[in-house]
Write an enzyme that holds these catalytic residues in place. Structure first.
Site, PDB file in Angstrom:
ATOM      1  N   ALA A  63     -45.857  24.142 -71.843  1.00 38.03           N
ATOM      2  CA  ALA A  63     -45.296  23.687 -70.578  1.00 38.03           C
ATOM      3  C   ALA A  63     -44.494  22.428 -70.884  1.00 38.03           C
ATOM      4  O   ALA A  63     -44.726  21.762 -71.903  1.00 38.03           O
ATOM      5  CB  ALA A  63     -46.408  23.386 -69.589  1.00 38.03           C
ATOM      6  N   GLU A 109     -50.145  30.731 -74.000  1.00 37.13           N
ATOM      7  CA  GLU A 109     -50.776  31.405 -72.860  1.00 37.13           C
ATOM      8  C   GLU A 109     -49.873  32.492 -72.274  1.00 37.13           C
ATOM      9  O   GLU A 109     -50.344  33.526 -71.816  1.00 37.13           O
ATOM     10  CB  GLU A 109     -51.141  30.378 -71.788  1.00 37.13           C
ATOM     11  N   GLU A 129     -53.763  21.416 -75.954  1.00 33.48           N
ATOM     12  CA  GLU A 129     -53.873  20.698 -74.676  1.00 33.48           C
ATOM     13  C   GLU A 129     -54.855  19.534 -74.687  1.00 33.48           C
ATOM     14  O   GLU A 129     -54.538  18.448 -74.179  1.00 33.48           O
ATOM     15  CB  GLU A 129     -54.221  21.676 -73.540  1.00 33.48           C
TER      16      GLU A 129
HETATM   17  N1  COA Z   1     -42.257  19.761 -73.407  1.00 32.30           N
HETATM   18  C1  COA Z   1     -41.138  19.050 -73.320  1.00 32.30           C
HETATM   19  N2  COA Z   1     -40.306  18.836 -74.338  1.00 32.30           N
HETATM   20  C2  COA Z   1     -40.629  19.375 -75.529  1.00 32.30           C
HETATM   21  C3  COA Z   1     -41.788  20.153 -75.705  1.00 32.30           C
HETATM   22  C4  COA Z   1     -42.636  20.323 -74.574  1.00 32.30           C
HETATM   23  N3  COA Z   1     -43.749  21.066 -74.624  1.00 32.30           N
HETATM   24  N4  COA Z   1     -41.841  20.549 -76.982  1.00 32.30           N
HETATM   25  C5  COA Z   1     -40.755  20.061 -77.588  1.00 32.30           C
HETATM   26  N5  COA Z   1     -40.016  19.362 -76.714  1.00 32.30           N
HETATM   27  C6  COA Z   1     -38.761  18.643 -76.956  1.00 32.30           C
HETATM   28  C7  COA Z   1     -38.997  17.358 -77.742  1.00 32.30           C
HETATM   29  O1  COA Z   1     -39.366  16.324 -76.866  1.00 32.30           O
HETATM   30  C8  COA Z   1     -37.642  17.160 -78.359  1.00 32.30           C
HETATM   31  O2  COA Z   1     -36.788  16.584 -77.398  1.00 32.30           O
HETATM   32  P1  COA Z   1     -35.676  15.484 -77.839  1.00 32.30           P
HETATM   33  O3  COA Z   1     -34.767  16.230 -78.762  1.00 32.30           O
HETATM   34  O4  COA Z   1     -35.037  15.116 -76.537  1.00 32.30           O
HETATM   35  O5  COA Z   1     -36.425  14.398 -78.514  1.00 32.30           O
HETATM   36  C9  COA Z   1     -37.153  18.583 -78.622  1.00 32.30           C
HETATM   37  O6  COA Z   1     -37.937  19.424 -77.784  1.00 32.30           O
HETATM   38  C10 COA Z   1     -37.391  18.996 -80.044  1.00 32.30           C
HETATM   39  O7  COA Z   1     -38.745  18.768 -80.368  1.00 32.30           O
HETATM   40  P2  COA Z   1     -39.214  18.248 -81.812  1.00 32.30           P
HETATM   41  O8  COA Z   1     -40.627  17.831 -81.688  1.00 32.30           O
HETATM   42  O9  COA Z   1     -38.241  17.263 -82.333  1.00 32.30           O
HETATM   43  O10 COA Z   1     -39.042  19.624 -82.620  1.00 32.30           O
HETATM   44  P3  COA Z   1     -39.777  20.077 -83.960  1.00 32.30           P
HETATM   45  O11 COA Z   1     -39.105  21.325 -84.362  1.00 32.30           O
HETATM   46  O12 COA Z   1     -39.874  18.954 -84.935  1.00 32.30           O
HETATM   47  O13 COA Z   1     -41.300  20.412 -83.518  1.00 32.30           O
HETATM   48  C11 COA Z   1     -42.976  21.414 -82.098  1.00 32.30           C
HETATM   49  C12 COA Z   1     -41.559  21.535 -82.720  1.00 32.30           C
HETATM   50  C13 COA Z   1     -43.148  22.593 -81.176  1.00 32.30           C
HETATM   51  C14 COA Z   1     -44.045  21.441 -83.217  1.00 32.30           C
HETATM   52  C15 COA Z   1     -43.098  20.081 -81.340  1.00 32.30           C
HETATM   53  O14 COA Z   1     -41.968  19.931 -80.483  1.00 32.30           O
HETATM   54  C16 COA Z   1     -44.333  19.970 -80.492  1.00 32.30           C
HETATM   55  O15 COA Z   1     -45.411  19.706 -81.005  1.00 32.30           O
HETATM   56  N6  COA Z   1     -44.203  20.158 -79.148  1.00 32.30           N
HETATM   57  C17 COA Z   1     -45.268  19.975 -78.201  1.00 32.30           C
HETATM   58  C18 COA Z   1     -46.265  21.095 -78.324  1.00 32.30           C
HETATM   59  C19 COA Z   1     -47.409  20.893 -77.336  1.00 32.30           C
HETATM   60  O16 COA Z   1     -48.203  19.973 -77.419  1.00 32.30           O
HETATM   61  N7  COA Z   1     -47.482  21.805 -76.373  1.00 32.30           N
HETATM   62  C20 COA Z   1     -48.526  21.827 -75.408  1.00 32.30           C
HETATM   63  C21 COA Z   1     -47.994  21.448 -74.075  1.00 32.30           C
HETATM   64  S1  COA Z   1     -49.268  21.705 -72.872  1.00 32.30           S
END
Ligand code: COA
Length: 245
Positions: A63, A109, A129
């Site tokens: 999300a 999910e 989460e």
């Molecule tokens: N919500 C909002 N924005 C998100 C996001 C999320 N769940 N996941 C990634 N983004 C955004 C980042 O903030 C970043 O934005 P920016 O470019 O403005 O800084 C962009 O997407 C790229 O993310 P980044 O982390 O730089 O990419 P990555 O390829 O290095 O890593 C992930 C990818 C998926 C491992 C990492 O983004 C991540 O851990 N995301 C969150 C996962 C999470 O905790 N999800 C559970 C939510 S309940």
């Protein structure tokens, strides 16, 4: 219709939906939720197979955390994601998630809510989460246990374990692991196989497979029998004739 967060390809027997917010790793925001609801409405009115995938080598990174931060008790009670994923799970025809790269949090999910999952070799499923101070409230706590067993579900949800493609396959979560460049081709082959079955038989099989109690399956089956009966046709025609004469 045009979508902001989705790419949608309509075919006669299937709809292919690509989550498309690559700049946010396809994080599921309110606009995407709305657009997926609209799509569900269309698939409820005209049932077809659904293939769900993500753009840019990611399924969905959860999300949208920016939106989650602003949400309070009322939004949680509204079940913004859980109701959408439930609606997707209850779509009339089978659904397939083709997962390339990350399927995390709400993204995982969403994949759990589909009937069958295929994964690329780089697929990663996880529910981080609790690390963000919340719980996975859109189905992971029960769907993952049903799909992969309670032990694996606890490793993922409590232990923070990420399932790579091999582990997801080993636990039964995904049906098959294929190279990323063949993922959609394999998914379409699976849909082709399903499309060769009787659509009504597929629909009723899904309804019965997913039945948790007698409702709503019993209701729908009973109604299906009545809808084919003489009584219904005669009584409804009589009512309509009376009004038009
Ligand atoms: N919500 C909002 N924005 C998100 C996001 C999320 N769940 N996941 C990634 N983004 C955004 C980042 O903030 C970043 O934005 P920016 O470019 O403005 O800084 C962009 O997407 C790229 O993310 P980044 O982390 O730089 O990419 P990555 O390829 O290095 O890593 C992930 C990818 C998926 C491992 C990492 O983004 C991540 O851990 N995301 C969150 C996962 C999470 O905790 N999800 C559970 C939510 S309940």
């Amino acid at each position: 219709m045009s979508h902001r967060t989705l790419l949608v390809e309509e075919r006669d027997d299937r709809v292919v939906v690509t989550l498309n917010r690559p700049e946010a790793r396809n994080a599921i925001d309110a606009a995407m939720v709305d657009e997926l609801h609209t799509l569900c409405g269309e698939l409820e009115r005209r049932p077809r197979l659904l293939l769900l995938t993500g753009a840019g080598g990611v399924f969905a990174a959860g999300a949208d955390i920016r939106e989650l931060l602003e949400r309070g008790r009322e939004e949680a009670l509204a079940g913004i994601n859980s109701r959408l994923f439930d609606r997707i799970a209850r779509l009339p025809m089978p659904t397939v998630a083709a997962v390339d790269g990350y399927a995390l949090g709400g993204g995982a999910e969403l994949a759990y809510a589909c009937d069958i999952r295929l994964a690329s070799e780089s697929a990663v499923f996880g529910n981080p989460e609790p690390g963000l101070g919340i719980l996975a409230a859109a189905g992971a706590c029960w769907r993952l246990a049903e799909l992969a067993g309670r032990s694996v579900a606890k490793q993922v949800l409590l232990g923070g374990r990420r399932l790579d493609a091999a582990a997801a396959h080993g636990s039964g979560l995904v049906a098959e692991v294929v190279p990323a460049d063949r993922l959609l081709e394999r998914a379409h082959a699976l849909l082709d196989r399903m499309a060769s079955s009787s659509p009504v038989a597929l629909r009723l099989t899904k309804l019965v497979l997913d039945a948790r109690g007698p409702h709503p399956v019993a209701d729908d089956l009973a109604q299906a029998v009545l809808f084919e009966g003489q009584d219904k046709a005669e009584r409804m025609r009589a009512f309509l004739d009376r009004r038009s004469s």
